[in-house]
Design a protein around this motif. Structure first.
Motif, PDB file in Angstrom:
ATOM      1  N   ASP A 174       0.821  -1.222   0.000  1.00  0.00           N
ATOM      2  CA  ASP A 174       0.000   0.000   0.000  1.00  0.00           C
ATOM      3  C   ASP A 174       0.850   1.266   0.000  1.00  0.00           C
ATOM      4  OD1 ASP A 174      -2.390  -1.490   0.090  1.00  0.00           O
ATOM      5  OD2 ASP A 174      -2.236  -1.671   2.278  1.00  0.00           O
ATOM      6  N   GLY A 175       1.851   1.280  -0.866  1.00  0.00           N
ATOM      7  CA  GLY A 175       2.676   2.469  -1.002  1.00  0.00           C
ATOM      8  C   GLY A 175       4.143   2.176  -0.796  1.00  0.00           C
ATOM      9  N   TYR A 176       4.983   2.858  -1.572  1.00  0.00           N
ATOM     10  CA  TYR A 176       6.416   2.602  -1.492  1.00  0.00           C
ATOM     11  C   TYR A 176       7.000   3.024  -0.157  1.00  0.00           C
ATOM     12  CZ  TYR A 176      11.334   2.427  -2.784  1.00  0.00           C
ATOM     13  OH  TYR A 176      12.670   2.129  -2.819  1.00  0.00           O
ATOM     14  N   VAL A 177       6.395   4.033   0.488  1.00  0.00           N
ATOM     15  CA  VAL A 177       6.894   4.485   1.785  1.00  0.00           C
ATOM     16  C   VAL A 177       6.828   3.361   2.805  1.00  0.00           C
ATOM     17  CG1 VAL A 177       6.404   6.011   3.734  1.00  0.00           C
ATOM     18  CG2 VAL A 177       6.434   6.939   1.424  1.00  0.00           C
ATOM     19  N   ASN A 178       5.742   2.615   2.810  1.00  0.00           N
ATOM     20  CA  ASN A 178       5.612   1.490   3.733  1.00  0.00           C
ATOM     21  C   ASN A 178       6.673   0.422   3.457  1.00  0.00           C
ATOM     22  OD1 ASN A 178       3.382   2.652   5.003  1.00  0.00           O
ATOM     23  ND2 ASN A 178       1.934   1.683   3.613  1.00  0.00           N
ATOM     24  N   PHE A 179       7.003   0.251   2.187  1.00  0.00           N
ATOM     25  CA  PHE A 179       8.043  -0.698   1.797  1.00  0.00           C
ATOM     26  C   PHE A 179       9.428  -0.190   2.197  1.00  0.00           C
ATOM     27  CE2 PHE A 179      11.053  -2.360  -1.396  1.00  0.00           C
ATOM     28  CZ  PHE A 179      10.781  -3.721  -1.357  1.00  0.00           C
ATOM     29  N   LEU A 180       9.608   1.137   2.136  1.00  0.00           N
ATOM     30  CA  LEU A 180      10.923   1.741   2.307  1.00  0.00           C
ATOM     31  C   LEU A 180      11.328   1.945   3.763  1.00  0.00           C
ATOM     32  CD1 LEU A 180      13.386   3.203   1.008  1.00  0.00           C
ATOM     33  CD2 LEU A 180      12.017   5.299   1.049  1.00  0.00           C
ATOM     34  N   VAL A 181      10.397   2.353   4.604  1.00  0.00           N
ATOM     35  CA  VAL A 181      10.755   2.744   5.977  1.00  0.00           C
ATOM     36  C   VAL A 181      11.431   1.615   6.754  1.00  0.00           C
ATOM     37  CG1 VAL A 181       9.832   3.459   8.214  1.00  0.00           C
ATOM     38  CG2 VAL A 181       9.073   4.610   6.140  1.00  0.00           C
ATOM     39  N   PRO A 182      10.900   0.385   6.790  1.00  0.00           N
ATOM     40  CA  PRO A 182      11.614  -0.673   7.527  1.00  0.00           C
ATOM     41  C   PRO A 182      13.025  -0.923   6.999  1.00  0.00           C
ATOM     42  CG  PRO A 182       9.354  -1.341   7.058  1.00  0.00           C
ATOM     43  CD  PRO A 182       9.611  -0.105   6.264  1.00  0.00           C
ATOM     44  N   ALA A 183      13.198  -0.823   5.677  1.00  0.00           N
ATOM     45  CA  ALA A 183      14.538  -0.987   5.102  1.00  0.00           C
ATOM     46  C   ALA A 183      15.463   0.131   5.552  1.00  0.00           C
ATOM     47  CB  ALA A 183      14.441  -1.006   3.578  1.00  0.00           C
ATOM     48  N   THR A 184      14.929   1.347   5.646  1.00  0.00           N
ATOM     49  CA  THR A 184      15.741   2.471   6.091  1.00  0.00           C
ATOM     50  C   THR A 184      16.179   2.286   7.536  1.00  0.00           C
ATOM     51  OG1 THR A 184      14.555   3.941   4.572  1.00  0.00           O
ATOM     52  CG2 THR A 184      15.781   4.985   6.362  1.00  0.00           C
ATOM     53  N   LEU A 185      15.332   1.686   8.357  1.00  0.00           N
ATOM     54  CA  LEU A 185      15.712   1.411   9.744  1.00  0.00           C
ATOM     55  C   LEU A 185      16.946   0.509   9.798  1.00  0.00           C
ATOM     56  CD1 LEU A 185      12.214   0.771  11.383  1.00  0.00           C
ATOM     57  CD2 LEU A 185      13.495   2.915  11.247  1.00  0.00           C
ATOM     58  N   VAL A 186      16.953  -0.519   8.948  1.00  0.00           N
ATOM     59  CA  VAL A 186      18.101  -1.432   8.903  1.00  0.00           C
ATOM     60  C   VAL A 186      19.346  -0.701   8.411  1.00  0.00           C
ATOM     61  CG1 VAL A 186      19.005  -3.558   7.881  1.00  0.00           C
ATOM     62  CG2 VAL A 186      16.615  -3.433   8.591  1.00  0.00           C
ATOM     63  N   ASN A 187      19.171   0.157   7.412  1.00  0.00           N
ATOM     64  CA  ASN A 187      20.315   0.908   6.895  1.00  0.00           C
ATOM     65  C   ASN A 187      20.871   1.875   7.930  1.00  0.00           C
ATOM     66  OD1 ASN A 187      20.179  -0.362   4.438  1.00  0.00           O
ATOM     67  ND2 ASN A 187      18.926   1.208   3.475  1.00  0.00           N
TER      68      ASN A 187
END
Length: 247
Positions: free
Chosen positions: A48-61
């Motif tokens: 439901d949106g790229y932001v939802n896909f991106l935020v958890p990955a950004t946490l790991v980064n």
């Protein structure tokens, strides 16, 4: 005492704290716009949106970047002469390294919390897992980041040069980040890169954080992420303790 000292040092400079908190937000804003079209891909649309896909990955980064900072922090203490003074005191040098990694883990927890709150307020991040899911994702990411910090501390005690540490960190971090499922679904990658992504430990950590925050089926990702991080952390701690004691 040593951990408290490291925390005071980390939060003493307000400018450093401000830019440290600002960095992940800027990264999120940048990547959410640059890769916005990725949100239409089948492997991302279900979130439901790229932001939802991106935020958890950004946490790991962020955890990886903070772990790299642990190594740089230890190197700064070595060049400042602080570790030399510790050798004259009845204090274990391993305790100093442990205190440094614990303090950085606490700082990471603050960074991750601010990033999630900013993502909700500014980017429309809507974690389906709710508060409990996001909290679980944050705890997992902090644990992964703490274990990774031992890897970079071990590299620091071995290399002992800022230029060498920076070069090795670049070689380690960026290929792991961009050959994982952090920014692109595996189904959209070339075959050879998909193979690399399936064995990339960052993929497991990212998938685990997404599963917890977004209430998705985790599969083996959580156990795999924690197991890989634990092994890396134990090896890093062992190597760091041995190398640091000899030099």
């Amino acid at each position: 005492m040593l951990a408290a000292r490291s925390l005071r040092t980390a939060f003493a400079d307000r400018r450093l704290v401000f830019f440290g908190l600002l960095q992940p937000i800027v990264l999120l804003l940048l990547f959410s716009q640059v890769f916005r079209g990725v949100g239409a891909l089948p492997g991302v649309a279900v979130y439901d949106g790229y932001v939802n896909f991106l935020v958890p990955a950004t946490l790991v980064n962020i955890a990886m970047i903070t772990a790299m900072g642990s190594g740089a922090g230890v190197l700064a203490e070595i060049y400042s002469g602080f570790t030399g003074r510790l050798r004259c005191l009845p204090i274990s040098l391993v305790a100093f390294l442990s205190a440094r990694t614990v303090a950085d883990a606490a700082r990471l927890a603050v960074l991750l919390t601010v990033t999630v709150l900013a993502s909700v307020a500014l980017l429309g991040f809507r974690p389906a897992g709710g508060v409990l899911g996001v909290t679980a994702a944050l705890v997992l990411t902090v644990l992964v980041g703490w274990c990774l910090s031992w890897v970079f501390v071990a590299l620091t005690t071995w290399l002992r040069k800022p230029e060498a540490l920076q070069a090795v960190s670049f070689i380690v971090m960026f290929p792991l980040m961009f050959s994982s499922s952090a920014y692109m679904p595996l189904s959209a990658m070339p075959g050879w890169l998909r193979v690399i992504s399936t064995i990339n430990p960052v993929t497991y950590a990212t998938d685990a954080a997404r599963a917890l925050a977004l209430a998705r089926p985790p599969g083996w990702s959580i156990l795999a992420a924690l197991a890989i991080a634990a092994v890396a952390g134990l090896l890093g701690a062992r190597i760091a303790a041995r190398t640091f004691a000899k030099r």
